[in-house]
Structure formats: structure tokens, C-alpha cells
Design a protein around this motif. Structure first.
Motif, PDB file in Angstrom:
ATOM      1  N   SER A  72      24.280 -99.699  51.548  1.00  0.00           N
ATOM      2  CA  SER A  72      25.102-100.171  50.444  1.00  0.00           C
ATOM      3  C   SER A  72      24.672 -99.389  49.211  1.00  0.00           C
ATOM      4  CB  SER A  72      24.909-101.668  50.215  1.00  0.00           C
ATOM      5  OG  SER A  72      25.756-102.111  49.172  1.00  0.00           O
ATOM      6  N   SER A 108      26.606-106.076  47.035  1.00  0.00           N
ATOM      7  CA  SER A 108      26.221-104.945  47.881  1.00  0.00           C
ATOM      8  C   SER A 108      25.486-105.395  49.141  1.00  0.00           C
ATOM      9  CB  SER A 108      25.341-103.973  47.088  1.00  0.00           C
ATOM     10  OG  SER A 108      24.047-104.497  46.885  1.00  0.00           O
ATOM     11  N   VAL A 133      19.538-100.104  50.925  1.00  0.00           N
ATOM     12  CA  VAL A 133      20.313-100.228  49.683  1.00  0.00           C
ATOM     13  C   VAL A 133      19.898 -99.119  48.720  1.00  0.00           C
ATOM     14  CG1 VAL A 133      20.747-101.668  47.658  1.00  0.00           C
ATOM     15  CG2 VAL A 133      20.610-102.723  49.909  1.00  0.00           C
ATOM     16  N   THR A 138      14.604-105.507  53.274  1.00  0.00           N
ATOM     17  CA  THR A 138      15.566-104.455  52.951  1.00  0.00           C
ATOM     18  C   THR A 138      14.836-103.228  52.406  1.00  0.00           C
ATOM     19  OG1 THR A 138      17.218-106.124  52.382  1.00  0.00           O
ATOM     20  CG2 THR A 138      17.625-103.887  51.594  1.00  0.00           C
TER      21      THR A 138
END
Length: 268
Positions: free
Chosen positions: A84, A151, A159, A188
Motif C-alpha cells: 500500500s 491504506s 506499506v 507490517t
């Protein structure tokens, strides 16, 4: 776990030029899964160009890039499924409410139960109370947190945050920093570009300094500090920083701290 599995991002010898202007001159680095990697550099260093290459929006002239194990040149669709990208300005619809923005993206991604997804993200980013309000009424920090929340719909493992606090006030920057830290805490992988030294220092597990299209150094903050001579021990009277003063007056949570008192008498 193999080296490739351990690395969410692998960049080798990446070059990019616009006619006579050489923007990237052989960039190399890797990013470990679940970590925050800061790409630090001044305006024009090539940060945004590199992020565009990593996110398949731009093709490199030379070199190889693998994101989540996929080659950006030959497996672009798989890369896009894995990432994202949040740009320098919040991409939110001001006419809609915060919750409606999240529901819209969840529906566009054809996900089940978009309402629950929206509510979970509003809670995760401390936006539940503002969820029904139009985004036009949000502060800069709230908009950026909503942008980051959007996102994350679909749970991408990687990300990219391209200068996420540009133009934000000090309190809003701290709100975004907390959101980024929580992203990494939940597994993440975050690649963050910034021109703010304190931002890289606060957030990153590893920092790479990009200058004139080349990585000058790449390491942890402690490793980078070792590049300079050891500090001399001297007696220095500790004065409050501007950040100390700001947070004392407004409160760390954005609510008034000692702001209701006279600033001078509050210290007595």
C-alpha cells in the motif's frame, strides 16, 4: 527462513535518469520484514522516485527490485497486491465521513463486511468518535491517520509512507508517529521516506541516508552514531527543548496540559 523470505524489500543497483538528470545512481539496500526502514534525504535526493519504482509506478533504467519476494519488473501485479502506498498528501474524500471513506475502499477491494472493517480501523487509529463526521472537519493529523488507515484495508504486508508528516503541525506529527509505530508492532513492514532527522530517529529500526542518488550510509541509529568521534563528557545545564515546552502547554494527547495556567506561574 531464507534470506529472501527474511527481507520484505531487496534493492540492487537501481538507477534512474530523466534525460540528462541522473536521479538514482546505483541504490542498494534491504528491508527486514516487520521493521521500519527510514530513507532519509533532502528534497531532490531521489526518495520519491525510488518509492515510485518500488511500487511499480515507474520503471528503473537498471538494477533489480524485489518486494515481498516478487520482481517489480516482471511480477508487478503481485507486487501491487502486497503493498500500500501513502503519498505526501492525504488522499481522502472530504465530502464523506471518515467511516464512509473506509467503507468505500473496502467495497472497492471487494472485501466482506466493509462496515466491520471500517469500525475496526477507526478504533485502531483513535478515530471512532470522529467516524461519523465529514473529513472536511478533521485536523491535519486526523486526516493523515485516516489516510494511513485506508491504506491498510486488505492487510497489505508492506506499506510505503512517502513523507507522511509533510506540512503537519507538531502535535499531528506525533499522532502519525504513534500510528506508524503501531503498524510495525503488528508485523507490517514500513518503508518511510522523510527529510526530518528527528522523524527517522524516533521511528526507524534502520536508517539509510540518500544523497544525490546514492546511499551514503545504512545502519541502526547506534551504528550511525559510531561514524562520528565519541562524545566528550562536559557539564551542560539542561534546558527544556521547544518540544518539551510545546507538549507541556498543549498536553501530549493534544488536550491542554498546563495551558489553562499562566505559562510562567505554571513553573513555580
Amino acid at each position: 527462513m531464507t534470506t529472501q523470505q527474511a527481507h520484505a524489500i531487496q534493492v540492487r543497483g537501481v538507477e534512474k535518469a530523466y534525460k540528462e538528470l541522473q536521479v538514482l545512481r546505483g541504490v542498494d539496500f534491504t528491508v527486514t520484514r516487520g521493521s521500519i526502514f527510514a530513507l532519509l534525504g533532502s528534497n531532490g535526493a531521489g526518495k520519491t522516485t525510488l518509492v515510485k519504482i518500488l511500487s511499480t509506478l515507474l520503471k528503473a533504467d537498471a538494477g533489480t527490485v524485489r518486494v515481498n519476494g516478487f520482481d517489480v519488473a516482471t511480477q508487478a501485479a503481485d507486487v501491487r497486491e502486497s503493498i500500500s502506498l501513502t503519498g505526501q498528501f492525504a488522499a481522502v474524500d472530504e465530502i464523506l465521513s471518515g467511516r464512509e471513506n473506509l467503507v468505500l475502499v473496502a467495497r472497492l477491494r471487494h472485501l466482506k463486511d466493509p462496515g466491520r472493517i471500517a469500525d475496526d480501523l477507526l478504533a485502531r487509529f483513535s478515530l471512532t468518535d470522529a467516524g461519523a463526521r465529514k473529513v472536511a472537519t478533521y485536523s491535519g493529523g486526523m486526516r493523515r491517520r485516516l489516510d494511513i488507515a485506508m491504506s491498510l484495508i486488505g492487510n497489505p504486508p508492506i506499506v510505503f509512507l512517502d513523507e507522511p508528516t509533510t506540512g503537519l503541525d507538531p502535535q499531528a506529527r506525533i499522532e502519525v508517529w504513534q500510528a506508524v509505530k503501531e503498524l510495525a508492532a503488528q508485523g507490517t513492514t514500513v518503508l518511510l521516506t522523510t527529510q526530518y532527522l528527528d522523524e527517522a530517529e524516533q521511528l526507524a529500526d534502520r536508517i539509510a541516508i540518500l544523497h544525490e542518488g546514492r546511499i551514503l550510509v545504512n545502519g541502526t541509529l547506534d551504528e550511525l552514531k559510531q561514524l562520528l568521534p565519541p562524545a566528550k563528557v562536559e557539564y551542560v545545564e539542561k534546558q527544556p527543548t521547544l518540544e518539551d515546552i510545546f507538549l507541556t502547554l498543549v498536553g501530549a494527547d493534544g488536550k491542554n496540559g498546563d495551558a489553562g495556567k499562566d505559562p510562567i506561574s505554571a513553573r513555580k
